[in-house]
Motif scaffolding. Structure first.
Motif, PDB file in Angstrom:
ATOM      1  N   LEU A 349      61.596 106.584 -53.006  1.00  0.00           N
ATOM      2  CA  LEU A 349      61.605 106.151 -51.612  1.00  0.00           C
ATOM      3  C   LEU A 349      61.209 107.297 -50.688  1.00  0.00           C
ATOM      4  O   LEU A 349      60.431 107.106 -49.739  1.00  0.00           O
ATOM      5  CB  LEU A 349      62.992 105.619 -51.244  1.00  0.00           C
ATOM      6  CG  LEU A 349      63.164 105.113 -49.801  1.00  0.00           C
ATOM      7  CD1 LEU A 349      62.202 103.973 -49.503  1.00  0.00           C
ATOM      8  CD2 LEU A 349      64.616 104.686 -49.558  1.00  0.00           C
ATOM      9  N   ASP A 350      61.735 108.506 -50.948  1.00  0.00           N
ATOM     10  CA  ASP A 350      61.396 109.657 -50.114  1.00  0.00           C
ATOM     11  C   ASP A 350      59.917 110.011 -50.222  1.00  0.00           C
ATOM     12  O   ASP A 350      59.280 110.380 -49.227  1.00  0.00           O
ATOM     13  CB  ASP A 350      62.255 110.866 -50.510  1.00  0.00           C
ATOM     14  CG  ASP A 350      63.721 110.689 -50.134  1.00  0.00           C
ATOM     15  OD1 ASP A 350      63.997 109.853 -49.242  1.00  0.00           O
ATOM     16  OD2 ASP A 350      64.587 111.358 -50.737  1.00  0.00           O
ATOM     17  N   LEU A 355      54.466 109.884 -47.867  1.00  0.00           N
ATOM     18  CA  LEU A 355      53.106 109.376 -47.970  1.00  0.00           C
ATOM     19  C   LEU A 355      52.728 108.595 -46.721  1.00  0.00           C
ATOM     20  O   LEU A 355      51.614 108.755 -46.183  1.00  0.00           O
ATOM     21  CB  LEU A 355      52.990 108.473 -49.201  1.00  0.00           C
ATOM     22  CG  LEU A 355      51.640 107.764 -49.412  1.00  0.00           C
ATOM     23  CD1 LEU A 355      50.537 108.776 -49.682  1.00  0.00           C
ATOM     24  CD2 LEU A 355      51.724 106.756 -50.559  1.00  0.00           C
ATOM     25  N   GLN A 356      53.646 107.775 -46.228  1.00  0.00           N
ATOM     26  CA  GLN A 356      53.360 106.995 -45.027  1.00  0.00           C
ATOM     27  C   GLN A 356      53.132 107.891 -43.816  1.00  0.00           C
ATOM     28  O   GLN A 356      52.266 107.615 -42.982  1.00  0.00           O
ATOM     29  CB  GLN A 356      54.492 106.001 -44.750  1.00  0.00           C
ATOM     30  CG  GLN A 356      54.445 104.757 -45.627  1.00  0.00           C
ATOM     31  CD  GLN A 356      55.538 103.766 -45.273  1.00  0.00           C
ATOM     32  OE1 GLN A 356      56.725 104.102 -45.281  1.00  0.00           O
ATOM     33  NE2 GLN A 356      55.149 102.539 -44.962  1.00  0.00           N
ATOM     34  N   ASP A 361      49.093 109.844 -39.964  1.00  0.00           N
ATOM     35  CA  ASP A 361      48.317 110.890 -39.291  1.00  0.00           C
ATOM     36  C   ASP A 361      46.827 110.738 -39.591  1.00  0.00           C
ATOM     37  O   ASP A 361      45.987 110.848 -38.691  1.00  0.00           O
ATOM     38  CB  ASP A 361      48.801 112.278 -39.729  1.00  0.00           C
ATOM     39  CG  ASP A 361      50.195 112.598 -39.217  1.00  0.00           C
ATOM     40  OD1 ASP A 361      50.636 111.925 -38.266  1.00  0.00           O
ATOM     41  OD2 ASP A 361      50.839 113.506 -39.777  1.00  0.00           O
ATOM     42  N   GLU A 362      46.524 110.493 -40.852  1.00  0.00           N
ATOM     43  CA  GLU A 362      45.119 110.367 -41.245  1.00  0.00           C
ATOM     44  C   GLU A 362      44.479 109.155 -40.580  1.00  0.00           C
ATOM     45  O   GLU A 362      43.322 109.220 -40.120  1.00  0.00           O
ATOM     46  CB  GLU A 362      45.014 110.246 -42.767  1.00  0.00           C
ATOM     47  CG  GLU A 362      43.593 110.249 -43.289  1.00  0.00           C
ATOM     48  CD  GLU A 362      43.510 110.206 -44.802  1.00  0.00           C
ATOM     49  OE1 GLU A 362      42.382 110.081 -45.323  1.00  0.00           O
ATOM     50  OE2 GLU A 362      44.566 110.296 -45.464  1.00  0.00           O
ATOM     51  N   TYR A 363      45.225 108.059 -40.508  1.00  0.00           N
ATOM     52  CA  TYR A 363      44.668 106.854 -39.894  1.00  0.00           C
ATOM     53  C   TYR A 363      44.323 107.086 -38.433  1.00  0.00           C
ATOM     54  O   TYR A 363      43.222 106.756 -37.975  1.00  0.00           O
ATOM     55  CB  TYR A 363      45.648 105.686 -40.015  1.00  0.00           C
ATOM     56  CG  TYR A 363      45.202 104.462 -39.237  1.00  0.00           C
ATOM     57  CD1 TYR A 363      44.219 103.629 -39.745  1.00  0.00           C
ATOM     58  CD2 TYR A 363      45.743 104.161 -37.988  1.00  0.00           C
ATOM     59  CE1 TYR A 363      43.783 102.513 -39.037  1.00  0.00           C
ATOM     60  CE2 TYR A 363      45.314 103.052 -37.271  1.00  0.00           C
ATOM     61  CZ  TYR A 363      44.337 102.237 -37.794  1.00  0.00           C
ATOM     62  OH  TYR A 363      43.902 101.149 -37.091  1.00  0.00           O
ATOM     63  N   PHE A 364      45.263 107.668 -37.685  1.00  0.00           N
ATOM     64  CA  PHE A 364      45.028 107.821 -36.251  1.00  0.00           C
ATOM     65  C   PHE A 364      43.992 108.906 -35.948  1.00  0.00           C
ATOM     66  O   PHE A 364      43.338 108.853 -34.900  1.00  0.00           O
ATOM     67  CB  PHE A 364      46.339 108.079 -35.519  1.00  0.00           C
ATOM     68  CG  PHE A 364      47.167 106.825 -35.342  1.00  0.00           C
ATOM     69  CD1 PHE A 364      46.760 105.836 -34.454  1.00  0.00           C
ATOM     70  CD2 PHE A 364      48.308 106.616 -36.082  1.00  0.00           C
ATOM     71  CE1 PHE A 364      47.494 104.670 -34.295  1.00  0.00           C
ATOM     72  CE2 PHE A 364      49.056 105.454 -35.937  1.00  0.00           C
ATOM     73  CZ  PHE A 364      48.653 104.478 -35.042  1.00  0.00           C
ATOM     74  N   ARG A 365      43.808 109.848 -36.842  1.00  0.00           N
ATOM     75  CA  ARG A 365      42.700 110.796 -36.666  1.00  0.00           C
ATOM     76  C   ARG A 365      41.363 110.061 -36.782  1.00  0.00           C
ATOM     77  O   ARG A 365      40.429 110.319 -36.010  1.00  0.00           O
ATOM     78  CB  ARG A 365      42.780 111.921 -37.703  1.00  0.00           C
ATOM     79  CG  ARG A 365      43.794 112.999 -37.373  1.00  0.00           C
ATOM     80  CD  ARG A 365      43.532 114.261 -38.184  1.00  0.00           C
ATOM     81  NE  ARG A 365      43.602 114.023 -39.627  1.00  0.00           N
ATOM     82  CZ  ARG A 365      44.709 114.129 -40.355  1.00  0.00           C
ATOM     83  NH1 ARG A 365      45.851 114.470 -39.762  1.00  0.00           N
ATOM     84  NH2 ARG A 365      44.692 113.903 -41.659  1.00  0.00           N
ATOM     85  N   MET A 366      41.268 109.156 -37.753  1.00  0.00           N
ATOM     86  CA  MET A 366      40.032 108.393 -37.896  1.00  0.00           C
ATOM     87  C   MET A 366      39.855 107.407 -36.747  1.00  0.00           C
ATOM     88  O   MET A 366      38.734 107.203 -36.263  1.00  0.00           O
ATOM     89  CB  MET A 366      40.024 107.644 -39.235  1.00  0.00           C
ATOM     90  CG  MET A 366      39.875 108.542 -40.444  1.00  0.00           C
ATOM     91  SD  MET A 366      39.691 107.638 -42.003  1.00  0.00           S
ATOM     92  CE  MET A 366      41.335 106.938 -42.181  1.00  0.00           C
ATOM     93  N   LYS A 367      40.934 106.809 -36.312  1.00  0.00           N
ATOM     94  CA  LYS A 367      40.839 105.871 -35.193  1.00  0.00           C
ATOM     95  C   LYS A 367      40.379 106.584 -33.930  1.00  0.00           C
ATOM     96  O   LYS A 367      39.585 106.043 -33.144  1.00  0.00           O
ATOM     97  CB  LYS A 367      42.186 105.191 -34.962  1.00  0.00           C
ATOM     98  CG  LYS A 367      42.163 104.126 -33.871  1.00  0.00           C
ATOM     99  CD  LYS A 367      43.479 103.389 -33.762  1.00  0.00           C
ATOM    100  CE  LYS A 367      43.428 102.311 -32.688  1.00  0.00           C
ATOM    101  NZ  LYS A 367      44.697 101.544 -32.595  1.00  0.00           N
TER     102      LYS A 367
END
Length: 655
Positions: A349-350, A355-356, A361-367
């Motif tokens: 779980l940790d 990972l999330q 962070d990676e998603y919003f950098r691409m967005k």
């Protein structure tokens, strides 16, 4: 007037320019010829016509964009001239040239009172008209704006037509309704033109719904719209092309193979048996086992399959339960992340929380990459403009009857748009292709979270990527594999389809392309996808789902003696009439029937990922399959894209 009574205008675009070259006799170096470009149907013949306006345009009098797109080059009005009203600004993706569209020009004074005569001479000089059937190629070039160069079959070139105000893509799309445009092998700016016979040209536009593009272009470049709607109509065009307008008899198989090879590039269809080919003969598969489905896995049962650290335990058993009955909706949000590969099965779980955080962070950098693109930047990035345009168009028509996406200003639509735009940043080579919104919609509906939905979609696209690539290799291989399976399961039905020019099974294109998304009700799509994501009971199980549907319909097709058109119509009308439980039962039964056969052709073994070297089933097998037959291989691909070293084994044959 009488001559124009039989003329039907199919496409029209104003503000198309010819730039006369300075070395032409009598050409004014400062003159621009402005006119209207049309595609017309004149007595059944498709023509391209260019008609100059009465007045030519002097660029010295034009209001146009400066190099930085923020300044405007002013022009001085001549004393005594009455101001001309500016033309209405047109909206286009080439918005820098909207300024050019807002032009005012003054007529040049002509000596000796020959104004009207000279203008008439200029109009007739630059007027163009030619038949689409006489067109050899169209070269598309960019010079801050798009311009097209036409070459006729007698090797003559026509003056280039310049689209200062946009519209070149729309013209080419209109042309594709009546001709096949394909890239030249040695020049990606040159489109080679080929046309069907006259009878097909006359009726071609009636085969299309709304304003869709031409069939052949859609199947080559954008097969998604072609197959997502009106497929029974557009595939009639293929049949007519096979059959010929005047011929009622069946064309030779090699002629059909050649044409289909043009429509789906790279598809090699072998009509003769050659050394190394595997010929599938009639095989006794035995009785098909009866299969029953189980109950969906509940959220409580899902939780019981996790240890104190959050690791999922007894994964194989859990997958079998999901395959057997699917998931209840409350369990999907967590389980889909594992089934799609976003979360590793052995993660704690940790570890998943960490990972999330990283993935967020990676998603919003691409967005941020596409969000921060200025209007000026986007004007200079045609691919990004095209991606955005397609996404906006598709988002507005994806699952709008579902409460998650219905209505105006629905936040679900905003998330759908943003995720697809961000995926373009993640995989700019592929970007967005029509049909991908259908794959994202159920995932976003289940996740109800932008970041989680994006990464689950990325995992799903890793499987589906070959379906959307320009060369369509994934679709080609799956159609070939499906035909191979069907030939094994029911040779008489396969022969019947062959006799009706339907052996290539292209009426299954939509099924494979977006995994039955348009064939089933929304909640049934969720059930089918999660079952297939388990990877059980074999690789390419979705091909057996196709076989199950066809098996249920074969008796009606054969007893009613359906021909090509009737088969297409019947298959197309199955949408929203299929029972997902019945389909899954039959598909699993087909697998068990094949799995217990000891003398399978090598091609079938490779398609389903079986291994002839073992006599007992792998742990991935379910039900009676554990009693014998070839073992399931672990190294197979799950999306119909297995590359066989002897690729000729998968070729079509008409024995």
């Amino acid at each position: 007037m009488a001559a124009d009574s039989s003329v039907k205008v199919l496409f029209e675009h104003e503000g198309v320019f010819i730039h006369p070259s300075s070395d032409e006799d009598g050409a004014d170096q400062d003159l621009l010829v402005s006119g209207t470009l049309r595609i017309v149907d004149r007595d059944g013949e498709i023509l391209v016509e260019y008609r100059p306006f009465e007045d030519s345009v002097d660029p010295s009098n034009m209001l146009c964009a400066g190099k930085d797109s923020s300044s405007v080059v002013e022009w001085a009005q001549c004393p005594g001239d009455r101001p001309q009203q500016l033309l209405e600004t047109q909206q286009s993706y080439e918005t820098e040239w909207d300024l050019v569209n807002a032009v005012s020009f003054k007529k040049k004074s002509c000596k000796n009172g020959d104004s009207a005569l000279n203008h008439s001479h200029e109009r007739s000089r630059w007027a163009l008209s030619f038949s689409v059937s006489d067109l050899r190629s169209v070269t598309v070039k960019e010079e801050g704006w798009s311009f097209l160069v036409f070459r006729l079959k007698e090797s003559s070139s026509l003056p280039a037509l310049h689209f200062h105000q946009g519209g070149s893509s729309e013209f080419l799309d209109g042309l594709r309704r009546f001709a096949l445009l394909s890239e030249a092998p040695d020049d990606d700016t040159c489109l080679l033109v080929s046309t069907p016979n006259k009878a097909l040209s006359q009726s071609f536009e009636n085969l299309l719904d709304d304003n869709n593009y031409g069939l052949v272009h859609k199947l080559r470049k954008d097969p998604y719209v072609t197959t997502l709607g009106g497929f029974s109509k557009v595939t009639n065009y293929i049949f007519d092309a096979f059959r010929g307008s005047e011929e009622q008899h069946q064309r030779p198989p090699e002629e059909v193979a050649d044409l289909l090879g043009e429509i789906i590039p790279g598809l090699e269809i072998n009509q003769q048996e050659e050394p190394g080919f595997e010929v599938i003969t009639r095989i006794d598969l035995g009785m098909r086992p009866q299969v029953t489905r189980g109950a969906p896995l509940s959220a409580d049962d899902w939780s019981k399959h996790q240890d104190q650290d959050g690791r999922v335990v007894n994964v194989q058993h859990l997958k079998q339960v999901v395959f057997r009955g699917g998931l209840c909706h409350a369990a999907r949000k967590d389980a889909w992340k594992f089934l799609l590969g976003y979360f590793p099965w052995d993660s704690t779980l940790d570890e998943r929380k960490a990972l999330q955080r990283n993935k967020t962070d990676e998603y919003f950098r691409m967005k941020l990459q596409w969000k921060s693109v200025s209007v000026e930047q986007e004007r200079r990035n045609s691919r990004l403009r095209d991606f955005r345009s397609l996404i906006e168009k598709d988002v507005n028509r994806t699952d709008r009857t579902n409460r998650f996406y219905e209505g105006i200003d629905n936040p679900g639509l905003v998330l759908l748009h943003d995720i697809l735009m961000t995926y373009c940043m993640y995989d700019f080579d592929l970007g967005y292709v029509q049909g991908m919104s259908d794959l994202l919609s159920p995932i976003l509906y289940v996740m109800e979270n932008e970041v989680d939905a994006f990464w689950c979609f990325v995992s799903f696209m890793d499987q589906m990527h070959p379906n959307f690539e320009e060369q369509m290799m994934g679709m080609k291989s799956q159609l070939i594999q499906l035909s191979t399976l069907l030939r094994l399961l029911d040779l008489s039905f396969w022969n019947y389809l062959e006799a009706q020019d339907s052996g290539y099974l292209y009426f299954c294109f939509r099924w494979l392309l977006i995994r039955f998304k348009r064939e089933l009700f929304f909640h049934d799509v969720l059930r089918l996808w999660e079952v297939m994501w388990t990877g059980l009971p074999c690789q390419n199980f979705h091909l057996l789902v196709c076989c199950a549907i066809l098996d249920s319909e074969k008796h009606k097709i054969m007893e009613e003696n359906y021909g090509f058109n009737e088969i297409l119509k019947h298959i197309n009308e199955l949408s929203m009439k299929l029972d997902v439980k019945e389909i899954l039962q039959k598909a699993e039964g087909i697998f068990l029937q094949i799995h217990t056969c000891k003398d399978l052709p090598r091609s079938i073994i490779n398609i389903l990922g079986l291994d002839m070297d073992a006599g007992s089933a792998d742990t991935r097998a379910t039900g009676p399959a554990a009693c014998g037959g070839p073992r399931l291989r672990q190294d197979g691909c799950s999306n119909g894209h297995l590359i066989e070293k002897r690729s000729h084994q998968f070729a079509f044959m008409s024995s």
